[in-house]
Design a protein around this motif. Structure first.
Motif, PDB file in Angstrom:
ATOM      1  N   LEU A  31       0.836  -1.197   0.000  1.00  0.00           N
ATOM      2  CA  LEU A  31       0.000   0.000   0.000  1.00  0.00           C
ATOM      3  C   LEU A  31       0.874   1.251   0.000  1.00  0.00           C
ATOM      4  O   LEU A  31       0.603   2.214  -0.731  1.00  0.00           O
ATOM      5  N   LEU A  32       1.931   1.246   0.800  1.00  0.00           N
ATOM      6  CA  LEU A  32       2.839   2.384   0.847  1.00  0.00           C
ATOM      7  C   LEU A  32       3.534   2.584  -0.504  1.00  0.00           C
ATOM      8  O   LEU A  32       3.684   3.712  -0.980  1.00  0.00           O
ATOM      9  N   LYS A  33       3.949   1.474  -1.110  1.00  0.00           N
ATOM     10  CA  LYS A  33       4.601   1.551  -2.413  1.00  0.00           C
ATOM     11  C   LYS A  33       3.643   2.091  -3.457  1.00  0.00           C
ATOM     12  O   LYS A  33       4.021   2.936  -4.295  1.00  0.00           O
ATOM     13  N   ASP A  34       2.390   1.626  -3.428  1.00  0.00           N
ATOM     14  CA  ASP A  34       1.388   2.112  -4.380  1.00  0.00           C
ATOM     15  C   ASP A  34       1.164   3.611  -4.222  1.00  0.00           C
ATOM     16  O   ASP A  34       1.088   4.343  -5.215  1.00  0.00           O
ATOM     17  N   MET A  35       1.052   4.071  -2.979  1.00  0.00           N
ATOM     18  CA  MET A  35       0.830   5.493  -2.756  1.00  0.00           C
ATOM     19  C   MET A  35       2.006   6.307  -3.291  1.00  0.00           C
ATOM     20  O   MET A  35       1.816   7.368  -3.896  1.00  0.00           O
ATOM     21  N   GLY A  36       3.219   5.811  -3.079  1.00  0.00           N
ATOM     22  CA  GLY A  36       4.391   6.502  -3.594  1.00  0.00           C
ATOM     23  C   GLY A  36       4.395   6.602  -5.105  1.00  0.00           C
ATOM     24  O   GLY A  36       4.730   7.650  -5.668  1.00  0.00           O
ATOM     25  N   VAL A  37       4.017   5.530  -5.771  1.00  0.00           N
ATOM     26  CA  VAL A  37       3.980   5.540  -7.240  1.00  0.00           C
ATOM     27  C   VAL A  37       2.952   6.540  -7.752  1.00  0.00           C
ATOM     28  O   VAL A  37       3.211   7.309  -8.682  1.00  0.00           O
ATOM     29  N   TRP A  38       1.791   6.553  -7.122  1.00  0.00           N
ATOM     30  CA  TRP A  38       0.736   7.477  -7.558  1.00  0.00           C
ATOM     31  C   TRP A  38       1.125   8.937  -7.336  1.00  0.00           C
ATOM     32  O   TRP A  38       0.719   9.814  -8.104  1.00  0.00           O
ATOM     33  N   LEU A  39       1.909   9.209  -6.308  1.00  0.00           N
ATOM     34  CA  LEU A  39       2.275  10.586  -6.003  1.00  0.00           C
ATOM     35  C   LEU A  39       3.585  11.023  -6.671  1.00  0.00           C
ATOM     36  O   LEU A  39       3.856  12.215  -6.783  1.00  0.00           O
ATOM     37  N   GLY A  40       4.383  10.051  -7.098  1.00  0.00           N
ATOM     38  CA  GLY A  40       5.735  10.340  -7.543  1.00  0.00           C
ATOM     39  C   GLY A  40       5.889  10.656  -9.012  1.00  0.00           C
ATOM     40  O   GLY A  40       4.958  11.101  -9.691  1.00  0.00           O
ATOM     41  N   ASN A  41       7.097  10.396  -9.509  1.00  0.00           N
ATOM     42  CA  ASN A  41       7.469  10.790 -10.865  1.00  0.00           C
ATOM     43  C   ASN A  41       7.516   9.642 -11.868  1.00  0.00           C
ATOM     44  O   ASN A  41       8.176   9.746 -12.910  1.00  0.00           O
ATOM     45  N   GLU A  42       6.847   8.557 -11.569  1.00  0.00           N
ATOM     46  CA  GLU A  42       6.773   7.451 -12.530  1.00  0.00           C
ATOM     47  C   GLU A  42       6.113   7.926 -13.822  1.00  0.00           C
ATOM     48  O   GLU A  42       5.063   8.577 -13.794  1.00  0.00           O
ATOM     49  N   GLN A  43       6.713   7.592 -14.943  1.00  0.00           N
ATOM     50  CA  GLN A  43       6.171   8.013 -16.223  1.00  0.00           C
ATOM     51  C   GLN A  43       4.967   7.162 -16.646  1.00  0.00           C
ATOM     52  O   GLN A  43       4.049   7.647 -17.310  1.00  0.00           O
ATOM     53  N   VAL A  44       5.002   5.891 -16.246  1.00  0.00           N
ATOM     54  CA  VAL A  44       3.921   4.968 -16.601  1.00  0.00           C
ATOM     55  C   VAL A  44       3.463   4.238 -15.342  1.00  0.00           C
ATOM     56  O   VAL A  44       4.288   3.735 -14.576  1.00  0.00           O
ATOM     57  N   ILE A  45       2.155   4.190 -15.135  1.00  0.00           N
ATOM     58  CA  ILE A  45       1.590   3.465 -14.001  1.00  0.00           C
ATOM     59  C   ILE A  45       1.460   1.998 -14.371  1.00  0.00           C
ATOM     60  O   ILE A  45       0.793   1.657 -15.361  1.00  0.00           O
ATOM     61  N   PRO A  46       2.099   1.085 -13.616  1.00  0.00           N
ATOM     62  CA  PRO A  46       2.005  -0.347 -13.921  1.00  0.00           C
ATOM     63  C   PRO A  46       0.558  -0.840 -13.909  1.00  0.00           C
ATOM     64  O   PRO A  46      -0.273  -0.338 -13.139  1.00  0.00           O
ATOM     65  N   GLN A  47       0.267  -1.820 -14.732  1.00  0.00           N
ATOM     66  CA  GLN A  47      -1.092  -2.339 -14.843  1.00  0.00           C
ATOM     67  C   GLN A  47      -1.599  -2.901 -13.517  1.00  0.00           C
ATOM     68  O   GLN A  47      -2.774  -2.767 -13.187  1.00  0.00           O
ATOM     69  N   GLU A  48      -0.682  -3.508 -12.728  1.00  0.00           N
ATOM     70  CA  GLU A  48      -1.135  -4.081 -11.458  1.00  0.00           C
ATOM     71  C   GLU A  48      -1.640  -3.001 -10.498  1.00  0.00           C
ATOM     72  O   GLU A  48      -2.534  -3.260  -9.685  1.00  0.00           O
ATOM     73  N   LEU A  49      -1.096  -1.778 -10.583  1.00  0.00           N
ATOM     74  CA  LEU A  49      -1.604  -0.687  -9.758  1.00  0.00           C
ATOM     75  C   LEU A  49      -2.991  -0.267 -10.216  1.00  0.00           C
ATOM     76  O   LEU A  49      -3.868   0.028  -9.390  1.00  0.00           O
TER      77      LEU A  49
END
Length: 387
Positions: free
Chosen positions: A12-30
């Motif tokens: 959950l913490l990792k998911d929140m970080g990805v949604w808030l961060g600088n990832e260019q593409v959101i992984p399908q599993e998220l």
């Protein structure tokens, strides 16, 4: 869903970080987890706990994931995003009002911390950041004059009977105005606590200051990009003791990431690193930057991927997932007792001698006993222990 219903996990913490961060593409599993009602509610509840729903909504739209949500969820997120936006628009007006008062009184003023980002493009859109208080830095010898100027123009001291006007605090007690409880103004004499001046001195803060335009007719000062980053890290990890308590201060971490995104090449990373290293706090800087890299995919020229930083972030994650965000009664008591340390007593009462330290501790104990004799304070303390 209440806060206690959140099941905080490393994922959950990792998911929140990805949604808030600088990832260019959101992984399908998220995206798949976002479709799952329980996991979606866990994520939104955790975001709400840290006042990050505005930033999340913006990222959903940027990644074209917003329209796929249920109508009710979209309406809920839009409502909060609009609330954050309108609140920050009104806080901007408050900053302008207070700075205009100080400028007319011939008092140099520097907007610091979060309020700066409302004017310099760090928080774009404005709903990215949830704001609370407004922090204004004035020359130390003009702090009293600045407070009086604000008091003469509609502000009042926001204190109750048990609050103490600390003699060595970096800012004065908050000032409120008839703005429907929107925010308070904190007038600083120093940008950071006295005992952290080795990291960021008041003298250098003024020396490095740059212009900040509030309106076409009103121009004040802001900290340099480098000093803003230094303050963001030190305020989070040292002033708020996030490093000491192994806490993930998500709102402040997002602030540092936003500064990095905004200023990029304008930040002198050598100065950032040397500021912490010279004060013996390089490990604190490394831990903060490593957390940002781990969760937000945001890198800097500083090699923060040290063994100590890795151990710190793992301990912080383990502690949060184990305690589920709750603070133990022992930690609450330890925080109270830490208020009797020489450092804390010096800030509140002054402790330049053994006698003044002893006297300060006695005054502090008398204050605590008086607070426990009042039902509202006793109830609050018991609730903190039960957390």
């Amino acid at each position: 869903m209440s806060e206690i219903d959140i099941q905080i996990t490393p994922q959950l913490l990792k998911d929140m970080g990805v949604w808030l961060g600088n990832e260019q593409v959101i992984p399908q599993e998220l995206l798949d987890r976002l479709d799952d009602e329980q996991q979606r509610l866990n994520l939104i509840s955790l975001l709400n706990t840290h006042w990050l729903t505005g930033a999340f909504t913006i990222k959903l739209k940027q990644h074209n994931a917003f329209e796929a949500l249920d109508v009710e969820i979209k309406a809920y997120l839009e409502h909060l995003d609009l609330f954050y936006l309108q609140r920050n628009q009104n806080i901007k007006k408050e900053v302008i009002y207070a700075c205009r008062v100080l400028t007319k009184a011939d008092i140099p003023v520097m907007v610091i911390k979060g309020a700066t980002g409302l004017f310099n493009g760090t928080f774009k859109p404005l709903s990215t950041r949830f704001m609370t208080d407004v922090d204004l830095l004035v020359p130390e010898h003009l702090q009293t004059k600045a407070i009086q100027a604000l008091l003469n123009n509609g502000y009042w001291l926001e204190q109750d009977e048990m609050d103490v006007a600390a003699v060595n605090h970096h800012h004065a007690p908050p000032l409120a105005r008839d703005n429907q409880g929107l925010c308070c103004i904190e007038v600083h004499q120093w940008p950071i606590k006295k005992h952290h001046q080795a990291i960021l001195s008041t003298k250098n803060t003024w020396l490095h200051a740059q212009k900040l335009t509030l309106t076409d007719e009103l121009e004040v000062l802001q900290m340099s990009a480098t000093d803003q980053v230094i303050l963001s890290v030190a305020h989070c990890e040292l002033s708020h003791r996030a490093f000491e308590h192994k806490q993930l201060d998500w709102r402040q971490l997002l602030n540092t990431m936003s500064l990095i995104n905004r200023y990029n090449q304008s930040i002198n990373w050598h100065d950032v690193e040397s500021s912490f290293a010279c004060a013996g706090q390089k490990h604190v800087l490394d831990a903060h930057l490593h957390i940002i890299e781990h969760f937000f995919a945001t890198t800097t020229p500083i090699n923060s991927n040290t063994k100590h930083a890795q151990e710190h972030i793992q301990s912080s994650i383990d502690l949060l997932c184990d305690k589920q965000g709750r603070i133990s009664p022992w930690q609450t008591l330890a925080t109270v007792l830490k208020g009797y340390s020489k450092e804390s007593i010096d800030v509140i009462y002054g402790a330049d001698s053994y006698w003044s330290l002893t006297k300060g501790r006695l005054r502090h104990a008398a204050r605590h006993l008086k607070m426990l004799s009042k039902p509202q304070y006793l109830t609050d303390f018991i609730n903190r222990l039960r957390n």
